[in-house]
Design a protein around this motif. Structure first.
Motif, PDB file in Angstrom:
ATOM      1  N   THR A  75       0.723  -1.187  -0.002  1.00 52.36           N
ATOM      2  CA  THR A  75       0.044  -0.051   0.155  1.00 52.36           C
ATOM      3  C   THR A  75       0.814   1.542  -0.172  1.00 52.36           C
ATOM      4  N   HIS A  76       1.961   1.191   0.589  1.00 50.47           N
ATOM      5  CA  HIS A  76       2.863   2.323   0.763  1.00 50.47           C
ATOM      6  C   HIS A  76       4.384   1.707   1.240  1.00 50.47           C
ATOM      7  N   VAL A  77       5.405   2.418   0.922  1.00 55.15           N
ATOM      8  CA  VAL A  77       6.590   1.907   1.259  1.00 55.15           C
ATOM      9  C   VAL A  77       7.120   2.146   2.537  1.00 55.15           C
ATOM     10  N   HIS A  78       6.409   2.603   3.699  1.00 55.58           N
ATOM     11  CA  HIS A  78       6.781   2.431   4.957  1.00 55.58           C
ATOM     12  C   HIS A  78       7.138   1.065   5.251  1.00 55.58           C
ATOM     13  N   LEU A  79       8.407   0.731   6.206  1.00 54.54           N
ATOM     14  CA  LEU A  79       8.868  -0.417   6.290  1.00 54.54           C
ATOM     15  C   LEU A  79       8.078  -1.557   6.874  1.00 54.54           C
ATOM     16  N   ASP A  80       7.082  -1.371   7.688  1.00 52.97           N
ATOM     17  CA  ASP A  80       6.217  -2.033   8.410  1.00 52.97           C
ATOM     18  C   ASP A  80       5.324  -2.644   7.252  1.00 52.97           C
ATOM     19  N   HIS A  81       5.175  -1.911   6.406  1.00 49.61           N
ATOM     20  CA  HIS A  81       4.254  -2.312   5.082  1.00 49.61           C
ATOM     21  C   HIS A  81       4.959  -3.008   4.070  1.00 49.61           C
ATOM     22  N   ALA A  82       6.056  -2.623   3.699  1.00 49.14           N
ATOM     23  CA  ALA A  82       6.741  -2.972   2.748  1.00 49.14           C
ATOM     24  C   ALA A  82       8.215  -3.472   2.806  1.00 49.14           C
ATOM     25  N   GLY A 164      -2.050  11.720   2.229  1.00 40.15           N
ATOM     26  CA  GLY A 164      -2.479  12.414   3.483  1.00 40.15           C
ATOM     27  C   GLY A 164      -1.637  11.792   4.701  1.00 40.15           C
ATOM     28  N   HIS A 165      -1.595  10.275   4.692  1.00 35.94           N
ATOM     29  CA  HIS A 165      -0.549   9.581   5.560  1.00 35.94           C
ATOM     30  C   HIS A 165       0.925   9.475   4.753  1.00 35.94           C
ATOM     31  N   ALA A 166       0.991   9.309   3.687  1.00 34.74           N
ATOM     32  CA  ALA A 166       1.971   9.198   2.872  1.00 34.74           C
ATOM     33  C   ALA A 166       1.785   9.702   1.342  1.00 34.74           C
ATOM     34  N   GLY A 183      -4.252   0.292   4.105  1.00 35.10           N
ATOM     35  CA  GLY A 183      -3.094   0.331   4.665  1.00 35.10           C
ATOM     36  C   GLY A 183      -2.958   1.188   5.945  1.00 35.10           C
ATOM     37  N   ASP A 184      -2.425   2.625   5.700  1.00 39.08           N
ATOM     38  CA  ASP A 184      -2.720   3.655   6.831  1.00 39.08           C
ATOM     39  C   ASP A 184      -3.504   4.572   6.876  1.00 39.08           C
ATOM     40  N   THR A 185      -4.149   4.621   5.452  1.00 36.17           N
ATOM     41  CA  THR A 185      -4.984   5.861   5.358  1.00 36.17           C
ATOM     42  C   THR A 185      -6.213   5.895   6.268  1.00 36.17           C
ATOM     43  N   THR A 205       0.185   9.538  11.701  1.00 32.71           N
ATOM     44  CA  THR A 205       0.857  10.800  11.071  1.00 32.71           C
ATOM     45  C   THR A 205       2.278  10.766  10.943  1.00 32.71           C
ATOM     46  N   THR A 206       2.882   9.397  10.737  1.00 33.68           N
ATOM     47  CA  THR A 206       4.150   9.042  10.422  1.00 33.68           C
ATOM     48  C   THR A 206       4.992  10.233   9.761  1.00 33.68           C
ATOM     49  N   PRO A 207       6.156  10.538   9.852  1.00 34.17           N
ATOM     50  CA  PRO A 207       6.718  11.653   8.986  1.00 34.17           C
ATOM     51  C   PRO A 207       7.101  10.747   7.744  1.00 34.17           C
TER      52      PRO A 207
END
Ligand SMILES: [Zn+2]
Length: 318
Positions: A75-82, A164-166, A183-185, A205-207
């Motif tokens: 869903t996005h490339v934050h490491l807990d997801h991808a 919005g989240h990423a 994902g995180d949306t 709201t992760t950076p």
């Protein structure tokens, strides 16, 4: 790993969906969702490289050959997801990995992603949380434009941009089954906070891309499909969606307002962290969640820290 051990980490839902605990930080914090349709399979989010054995064990328990996995949908490339996508792809000979246009190059060449995450987590915690990040061959990456569809067995999945989240975030809409993988949306809803079957929700709201207005619009976009369930990476299925969507949007605004209130305070960081924990705690009280502060800190402190970093980044960008 024993079969019962595997089962303990899996929960089955309708429409051929299984949530797999990716063993990130603590139980039921992060899930990968396995979707099976007509003997073909897809993973939605992967957890980290350390999560891959759980994912493959779940596949084996479902009787699906790794060669029959068509998609890894990050869903996005934050490491807990991808973070585990590259290692997982090595075990799935025929899969393609779908990554948002703004994230694709980071999975093909993860050095910037690794450096960015070390800034957020610190070197030592980064290593223990994520291990090695394996790059994905570019030829195996599918880069969906907004609204692109992918086929999985008999179903069609639509990948829609949800900033919005990423900025590198898409959500996955399954119109036929009236469900979405968010994902995180659509925020975070830990099952630990369920009270009498009612879910508790708050934004993440992760950076470095938090954008309150875009996040509220993305929540509205998800709701425009009239889903019956949304599957969150943190954690699994929620229903009661009109209430949760309303609370999500109110709480995104509340987080942004909290940031603005302390924008110029000399001790902004600590004010924000105390303020955010107190705010979420007030929402938990209203939710009739009875556990004391120690348990609330155990379940919330990592998110409060990440959220505050993201809000400060947003304040500094404005
Ligand atoms: Zn994220």
């Amino acid at each position: 790993m024993s079969v019962s051990g595997v089962s303990a980490k899996m929960s089955d839902f309708r429409a051929g969906i299984t949530a797999i605990d990716v063993d990130y930080v603590r139980p039921r914090l992060a899930a990968s969702h396995l979707v099976i349709d007509g003997g073909r399979a897809a993973f939605v989010d992967t957890g980290t490289t350390h999560s891959v054995p759980n994912l493959l064990a779940a596949l084996a328990e479902k009787g699906v050959d790794p060669a029959d996995v068509d998609w890894v949908l990050a869903t996005h490339v934050h490491l807990d997801h991808a973070g585990g996508a590259g290692a997982l792809m090595q075990a799935l000979p025929n899969a393609r990995c779908a990554v948002h246009p703004r994230g694709a190059r980071h999975l093909a060449e993860p050095s910037k992603l690794i450096a960015g995450s070390i800034v957020v987590y610190g070197e030592e915690r980064f290593r223990s949380l994520y291990g090695d990040i394996v790059p994905i061959e570019e030829s195996r990456i599918f880069v969906p434009e907004d609204g692109a569809t992918v086929r999985l067995g008999g179903r069609e999945l639509e990948l829609i941009n949800t900033p919005g989240h990423a900025l590198h975030h898409y959500c996955i809409v399954d119109r036929e089954h009236e469900l979405i993988f968010s994902g995180d949306t659509f925020g975070i809803s830990y099952r630990d906070f369920d009270v009498d079957g009612r879910a508790f929700i708050f934004p993440t709201t992760t950076p470095v891309h938090f954008d309150p207005r875009a996040l509220c619009s993305s929540v509205e976009r998800l709701m425009s499909y009239h889903p019956r369930s949304i599957f969150l990476t943190h954690y699994a299925e929620v229903t009661d969606l009109s209430r949760l969507a309303r609370e999500m949007k109110e709480r995104v605004v509340a987080f942004a307002d909290l940031g603005l209130r302390y924008r110029d305070a000399p001790d902004r960081s600590s004010k924000l962290r105390h303020g955010m924990f107190a705010m979420i705690s007030t929402w938990l009280d209203a939710h009739n969640y009875l556990r004391e502060d120690g348990e609330r800190h155990r379940l919330l402190d990592d998110d409060v820290e990440l959220n505050c970093q993201g809000i400060e980044h947003w304040l500094d960008r404005k």
